[in-house]
Design a protein around this motif. Structure first.
Motif, PDB file in Angstrom:
ATOM      1  N   LYS A   1      53.368  -1.425 -49.062  1.00 31.38           N
ATOM      2  CA  LYS A   1      54.066  -2.416 -49.890  1.00 31.38           C
ATOM      3  C   LYS A   1      55.435  -1.856 -50.297  1.00 31.38           C
ATOM      4  N   LEU A   2      56.339  -1.829 -49.325  1.00 31.62           N
ATOM      5  CA  LEU A   2      57.668  -1.266 -49.496  1.00 31.62           C
ATOM      6  C   LEU A   2      58.681  -2.394 -49.493  1.00 31.62           C
ATOM      7  N   LYS A   3      59.530  -2.433 -50.526  1.00 30.77           N
ATOM      8  CA  LYS A   3      60.573  -3.459 -50.539  1.00 30.77           C
ATOM      9  C   LYS A   3      61.897  -2.839 -50.959  1.00 30.77           C
ATOM     10  N   GLU A   4      62.957  -3.401 -50.416  1.00 35.41           N
ATOM     11  CA  GLU A   4      64.300  -2.923 -50.729  1.00 35.41           C
ATOM     12  C   GLU A   4      64.761  -3.584 -52.016  1.00 35.41           C
ATOM     13  N   LEU A   5      65.132  -2.774 -53.010  1.00 35.85           N
ATOM     14  CA  LEU A   5      65.629  -3.286 -54.287  1.00 35.85           C
ATOM     15  C   LEU A   5      67.129  -3.558 -54.210  1.00 35.85           C
ATOM     16  N   GLU A   6      67.826  -2.637 -53.581  1.00 35.46           N
ATOM     17  CA  GLU A   6      69.272  -2.728 -53.353  1.00 35.46           C
ATOM     18  C   GLU A   6      69.587  -1.713 -52.276  1.00 35.46           C
TER      19      GLU A   6
ATOM     20  N   GLN B   1      49.674   9.259 -51.998  1.00 35.76           N
ATOM     21  CA  GLN B   1      50.434  10.349 -51.379  1.00 35.76           C
ATOM     22  C   GLN B   1      50.753  10.026 -49.917  1.00 35.76           C
ATOM     23  N   VAL B   2      49.790   9.501 -49.184  1.00 36.10           N
ATOM     24  CA  VAL B   2      49.993   9.158 -47.771  1.00 36.10           C
ATOM     25  C   VAL B   2      51.052   8.058 -47.646  1.00 36.10           C
ATOM     26  N   PHE B   3      50.935   7.002 -48.467  1.00 36.76           N
ATOM     27  CA  PHE B   3      51.901   5.904 -48.421  1.00 36.76           C
ATOM     28  C   PHE B   3      53.300   6.368 -48.821  1.00 36.76           C
ATOM     29  N   THR B   4      53.379   7.266 -49.800  1.00 35.87           N
ATOM     30  CA  THR B   4      54.684   7.796 -50.219  1.00 35.87           C
ATOM     31  C   THR B   4      55.326   8.566 -49.073  1.00 35.87           C
ATOM     32  N   ASP B   5      54.566   9.404 -48.403  1.00 32.13           N
ATOM     33  CA  ASP B   5      55.080  10.150 -47.240  1.00 32.13           C
ATOM     34  C   ASP B   5      55.594   9.203 -46.161  1.00 32.13           C
ATOM     35  N   LEU B   6      54.818   8.172 -45.850  1.00 29.92           N
ATOM     36  CA  LEU B   6      55.226   7.200 -44.828  1.00 29.92           C
ATOM     37  C   LEU B   6      56.511   6.482 -45.226  1.00 29.92           C
ATOM     38  N   ALA B   7      56.599   6.074 -46.495  1.00 31.86           N
ATOM     39  CA  ALA B   7      57.786   5.359 -46.975  1.00 31.86           C
ATOM     40  C   ALA B   7      59.020   6.248 -46.901  1.00 31.86           C
ATOM     41  N   LEU B   8      58.887   7.516 -47.311  1.00 30.03           N
ATOM     42  CA  LEU B   8      60.032   8.423 -47.272  1.00 30.03           C
ATOM     43  C   LEU B   8      60.525   8.643 -45.845  1.00 30.03           C
TER      44      LEU B   8
ATOM     45  N   LEU C   1      58.007   1.181 -53.789  1.00 33.59           N
ATOM     46  CA  LEU C   1      56.699   1.225 -53.130  1.00 33.59           C
ATOM     47  C   LEU C   1      55.638   1.036 -54.198  1.00 33.59           C
ATOM     48  N   ASP C   2      54.844  -0.015 -54.064  1.00 30.16           N
ATOM     49  CA  ASP C   2      53.789  -0.318 -55.028  1.00 30.16           C
ATOM     50  C   ASP C   2      52.459   0.163 -54.463  1.00 30.16           C
ATOM     51  N   VAL C   3      51.888   1.194 -55.089  1.00 30.63           N
ATOM     52  CA  VAL C   3      50.600   1.725 -54.651  1.00 30.63           C
ATOM     53  C   VAL C   3      49.515   1.513 -55.710  1.00 30.63           C
ATOM     54  N   ARG C   4      49.765   0.592 -56.645  1.00 34.82           N
ATOM     55  CA  ARG C   4      48.754   0.308 -57.670  1.00 34.82           C
ATOM     56  C   ARG C   4      47.460  -0.166 -57.009  1.00 34.82           C
ATOM     57  N   GLY C   5      46.355   0.280 -57.581  1.00 31.71           N
ATOM     58  CA  GLY C   5      45.049  -0.087 -57.039  1.00 31.71           C
ATOM     59  C   GLY C   5      44.540   0.870 -55.974  1.00 31.71           C
ATOM     60  N   ASN C   6      45.359   1.840 -55.588  1.00 31.19           N
ATOM     61  CA  ASN C   6      44.964   2.832 -54.584  1.00 31.19           C
ATOM     62  C   ASN C   6      44.656   4.157 -55.267  1.00 31.19           C
TER      63      ASN C   6
END
Length: 80
Positions: free
Chosen positions: A4-9, A26-33, A15-20
């Motif tokens: 759940k990655l969206k561009e703010l500007e 950590q895995v989603f953060t690595d992928l997003a970066l 990246l919204d990882v709530r509920g995980n």
């Protein structure tokens, strides 16, 4: 599960990882970066262990992480 990655500007993403639970924030953060390069990433989480573990992992990789407590969740602001 989806990233759940969206561009703010320009050069700033959220990246919204709530509920995980671990290890997914950590895995989603690595992928997003990897996907956004040197842009700023704001990760929203409601998982207390992630607030401890994600910044620790990122700081060993050279990132700067600022943690802000918000209404029922945390925002981790990550800079390369």
């Amino acid at each position: 599960m989806e990233l759940k990655l969206k561009e703010l500007e320009k050069e700033r993403y959220e990246l919204d990882v709530r509920g995980n639970t671990c290890p997914f924030p950590q895995v989603f953060t690595d992928l997003a970066l990897k996907k956004i390069g040197s842009a700023v990433l704001e990760v929203i989480t409601d998982n207390p262990p992630s607030v401890r573990d994600v910044p620790a992992m990122l700081e060993t990789k050279g990132y700067k992480v600022e943690t802000k407590k918000e209404n029922g969740h945390w925002r981790l602001i990550i800079r390369a």
